[in-house]
Design an enzyme around this catalytic site. Structure first.
Site, PDB file in Angstrom:
ATOM      1  N   LYS A 201       8.393  -6.183  21.360  1.00 39.13           N
ATOM      2  CA  LYS A 201       8.941  -4.989  21.458  1.00 39.13           C
ATOM      3  C   LYS A 201       8.258  -3.753  22.436  1.00 39.13           C
ATOM      4  CE  LYS A 201      11.863  -1.532  20.079  1.00 39.13           C
ATOM      5  NZ  LYS A 201      13.145  -1.725  21.002  1.00 39.13           N
TER       6      LYS A 201
ATOM      7  N   GLY B  54      -4.728  -6.204  22.253  1.00 38.18           N
ATOM      8  CA  GLY B  54      -5.047  -5.767  23.827  1.00 38.18           C
ATOM      9  C   GLY B  54      -5.802  -6.953  24.445  1.00 38.18           C
TER      10      GLY B  54
ATOM     11  N   ARG C  86       7.956  -6.749  16.708  1.00 37.35           N
ATOM     12  CA  ARG C  86       7.334  -6.540  17.836  1.00 37.35           C
ATOM     13  C   ARG C  86       7.091  -7.760  18.621  1.00 37.35           C
ATOM     14  NH1 ARG C  86       3.622  -2.205  17.129  1.00 37.35           N
ATOM     15  NH2 ARG C  86       1.830  -3.337  18.619  1.00 37.35           N
TER      16      ARG C  86
ATOM     17  N   HIS D 112      26.458  -8.267  51.510  1.00 42.11           N
ATOM     18  CA  HIS D 112      25.154  -8.557  52.386  1.00 42.11           C
ATOM     19  C   HIS D 112      24.766  -9.867  51.972  1.00 42.11           C
ATOM     20  CE1 HIS D 112      26.104  -4.929  54.434  1.00 42.11           C
ATOM     21  NE2 HIS D 112      26.371  -4.255  53.198  1.00 42.11           N
TER      22      HIS D 112
ATOM     23  N   TRP E   5       0.889 -12.387  19.798  1.00 45.49           N
ATOM     24  CA  TRP E   5       1.768 -12.624  20.893  1.00 45.49           C
ATOM     25  C   TRP E   5       0.898 -13.361  22.030  1.00 45.49           C
ATOM     26  CZ3 TRP E   5       2.619 -10.920  25.899  1.00 45.49           C
ATOM     27  CH2 TRP E   5       3.824 -11.325  26.689  1.00 45.49           C
TER      28      TRP E   5
ATOM     29  N   LYS F 185      20.311  -6.196  29.565  1.00 42.34           N
ATOM     30  CA  LYS F 185      20.589  -6.521  28.102  1.00 42.34           C
ATOM     31  C   LYS F 185      21.305  -7.895  27.900  1.00 42.34           C
ATOM     32  CE  LYS F 185      19.353  -4.148  26.500  1.00 42.34           C
ATOM     33  NZ  LYS F 185      18.354  -3.039  26.497  1.00 42.34           N
TER      34      LYS F 185
HETATM   35  C1  F6R Z   1      14.756  -3.956  27.256  1.00 42.53           C
HETATM   36  C2  F6R Z   1      13.517  -3.215  26.650  1.00 42.53           C
HETATM   37  C3  F6R Z   1      12.493  -3.206  27.371  1.00 42.53           C
HETATM   38  C4  F6R Z   1      11.763  -1.846  27.304  1.00 42.53           C
HETATM   39  C5  F6R Z   1      10.471  -1.550  28.008  1.00 42.53           C
HETATM   40  C6  F6R Z   1       9.807  -0.437  27.992  1.00 42.53           C
HETATM   41  O1  F6R Z   1      15.744  -3.985  26.013  1.00 42.53           O
HETATM   42  O2  F6R Z   1      13.504  -2.802  25.321  1.00 42.53           O
HETATM   43  O3  F6R Z   1      12.737  -3.431  28.892  1.00 42.53           O
HETATM   44  O4  F6R Z   1      12.510  -0.727  27.871  1.00 42.53           O
HETATM   45  O5  F6R Z   1       9.577  -2.499  27.764  1.00 42.53           O
HETATM   46  O6  F6R Z   1       9.395   0.008  26.733  1.00 42.53           O
HETATM   47  P1  F6R Z   1       9.102   1.360  26.174  1.00 42.53           P
HETATM   48  O7  F6R Z   1      10.286   2.303  26.391  1.00 42.53           O
HETATM   49  O8  F6R Z   1       8.594   1.250  24.890  1.00 42.53           O
HETATM   50  O9  F6R Z   1       8.088   2.061  27.272  1.00 42.53           O
END
Ligand code: F6R
Length: 612
Positions: free
Chosen positions: A607, A101, A27, A507, A74, A488
């Protein structure tokens, strides 16, 4: 984002907590800690990787006790130091808590406690909660927690222990995910299933504003009025192997390779045959023909890759289903005074179902009175529970921080929605629907074909991995694919990259093209092939090196304008983003590998982004 795990039972808690934290590493985190309760609270915290915490505790063997809480942090409020790591123990040494949170009114509460003589040890918002519970604590932990959370504003998932209740954990949830599970003589809490799936398959997703009292073999949940709640457990339909690397060097590589299976699982049961041929059936999501007929416009919201899946869907919904569609970043939606007219279906796309901005957008759409559809991967998640309709993407657990298979599953699910709306809403001709569905059914095999020979992608990554800036170009659906490809690459390889609609280069951006600049052209759309060909020539003339991703039948158009040409098999134009995604994800993967990056856990990223 932060991770929580908690255990109470007959086993030693520390090794179970460390194991759970290891499963939550994906995560994203920058420090970790555990408290084990044996009548006194033993707390150990360490910044950096979990290995530091494991070393300090002798893999947990040095901490004795059958109940405890653990956390991966985090950092938001305060640097990622040992001191700011969780758990946070109140000054009395009696209460320890872990928190996910943000406590928005922590300054006010801190001042209030400081004025009452409470001394603080850390810079975090979380410590306010432990000190507040401690302030109210007179031997009844549940009563003290109730008083404290009444004062909190913001989002929180909390795990709380008190020294003189050595077998009890109190868990509280508001706008931040938390699950609980019970087995014979044991009980767990966690911020997601991966931490505890080894021990139990039935989990309870706590509702917002629930307080749960967890003791060995028992969970009692109370709603915000103090009434006992009966929460039904959900059975997890995947096992621990699905969340392990299975012989691959990285989760991301495994997940990229899982895409053919995931696509089959996303389509399973949703393409059915009748006398006239194949058709889409989304009744499992509650999307009956009547519901689809009532849709006048689709408004998609999501973040990051989920937003990009929405951009793909916009081209499909408008180009094929002829339904007006708007796509908005979830973080912008609620603050942009969106005009959402009656007849709009608001689609929230999210892998985790717990992204804070996407949850807020969903709630905003509901407040505006329109129907909502969740296109979500994680069962039982907040977005899945709060939307009117749920289309699960069935991608299985995704562990790498950078999404691959979950993104493709979102694109596949949205493609099904576009075809269903084309049939039931816009009355598209049956042969047009058949043409898409026939190719969609064959797509997993074509994905396998692409994955069986990736030598050209590896060659491209070994040639270009040391570039410091990359431009992706595409038009139409290829532009949507380019947006995701660029994200990516930058997130896992730390190489600066931007995606542009090919026609937009002239542009402004073309001024950045100089000899040796890498341009990656996505060129799979037949009707726009000549247009992107011109754009490639424009950059080539100015010295750019060009990597082109195109289809077998279009490749002859590009043989003289690219440096490396990667072909994907031909398919229906609407489906090309599902195929171009594979070489583009693999290019990002091998580029990051060649640069020695931490692919599954890129720096600063989490994540599941559960804070705004
Ligand atoms: C990029 C990535 C993020 C998620 C974004 C939304 O590889 O994984 O940009 O797509 O944080 O996350 P979800 O889909 O869990 O709402």
């Amino acid at each position: 984002m932060c991770g929580i795990v908690g255990y109470t039972g007959r086993a030693q808690a520390a090794p179970i907590l460390l194991y759970g934290l290891e499963r939550l590493e994906y995560r994203g985190y920058d420090s970790a800690g555990i408290t084990v309760n044996s009548g006194t609270l033993q707390t150990v915290k360490a910044s950096g990787r979990l290995a530091n915490l494991a070393a300090l505790t002798n893999n947990g063997a040095d901490l004795h006790g059958n109940c405890g809480i653990g956390h991966t942090r985090w950092a938001t409020h305060g640097e990622p130091t040992d001191n700011n790591a969780h758990p946070h123990v109140a000054s009395s040494g009696q209460i320890s808590i872990v928190h996910n949170g943000i406590i928005e009114n922590y300054r006010k509460l801190k001042d209030w406690l400081l004025a009452r003589g409470v001394a603080f040890q850390s810079e975090t918002d979380t410590e306010v909660v432990s000190q507040l519970i401690d302030y109210y604590y007179e031997g009844d932990l549940l009563a003290a927690v109730r008083k404290a959370i009444y004062k909190l504003e913001g989002s929180y998932a909390l795990g709380i222990v008190a020294a003189d209740a050595p077998d009890t954990i109190i868990a509280v949830r508001k706008d931040s995910p938390l699950i609980a599970a019970v087995t014979d003589g044991e009980a767990f809490i966690a911020s997601d299933v991966t931490a505890i799936i080894k021990y139990c398959r039935e989990v309870i997703y706590l509702d917002d504003n629930t307080i749960a009292v967890i003791t060995p073999g028992n969970i009692t949940c109370y709603n915000k009025y103090g009434k006992v709640q009966d929460l039904t457990p959900v059975t997890i339909d995947w096992d621990i192997e699905a969340a392990q690397k299975g012989g691959y060097a990285h989760f991301m590589l495994k997940e990229i390779n899982e895409q053919p299976k995931v696509l089959r699982d996303t389509l399973a049961g949703r393409i059915v045959a009748d006398a006239a041929g194949a058709r889409v059936d989304l009744s499992d999501a509650g999307l009956t023909p009547e519901v689809l007929q009532a849709v006048r416009k689709v408004h998609i919201v999501g973040c990051g890759s989920a937003y990009h899946a929405g951009v793909v869907a916009k081209y499909q919904l408008e180009g094929f289903a002829r339904i007006p569609c708007e796509v908005t970043l979830a973080s912008e939606f609620r603050y942009s005074s969106p005009v959402v007219l009656p007849g709009t279906l608001c689609v929230v796309i999210s892998q985790s179902g717990e992204t804070s901005d996407s949850i807020a957008a969903l709630r905003e759409a509901k407040a505006l009175g329109v129907s909502t559809l969740a296109v979500v991967n994680v069962r039982g998640s907040t977005i899945a529970r709060e939307a009117d309709y749920i289309l699960y993407t069935n991608a299985g657990p995704e562990i790498a921080v950078a999404t691959s298979k979950a993104y493709s599953a979102q694109v596949a699910a949205m493609t099904l929605l576009a075809v269903a709306l084309a049939e039931f809403n816009s009355g598209a001709k049956r042969e047009n629907l058949q043409a898409v569905l026939n190719d969609l059914i064959k797509l997993p095999d074509l994905e396998e074909q692409i994955l069986s020979d990736i030598s050209l992608v590896q060659l491209a990554a070994s040639r270009y991995f040391n570039h410091s800036s990359v431009f992706f170009i595409g038009r139409g659906l290829d532009y949507a694919a380019a947006l995701e490809a660029s994200l990516k690459l930058k997130e896992i390889s730390y190489i600066h990259s931007e995606a542009y609609a090919g026609g937009e280069l002239k542009h402004g951006t073309i001024s950045l093209i100089e000899p040796g600049t890498l341009v990656i052209a996505v060129a799979a759309c037949t009707k726009l092939a000549e247009k992107i060909e011109s754009n490639i020539k424009e950059v080539k003339t100015r010295g750019a090196e060009v990597l082109t991703i195109t289809t077998s039948s279009l490749s002859k158009n590009f043989t003289d304008c690219g440096d490396i040409l990667i072909e994907i098999p031909d398919t229906h134009e609407l489906l090309t983003p599902l195929l171009t995604a594979l070489p583009l994800q693999l290019f990002a993967y091998y580029t990051a590998l060649n640069n020695g990056c931490d692919i599954d856990k890129p720096r600063n990223l989490a994540k599941s982004v559960t804070v705004e």
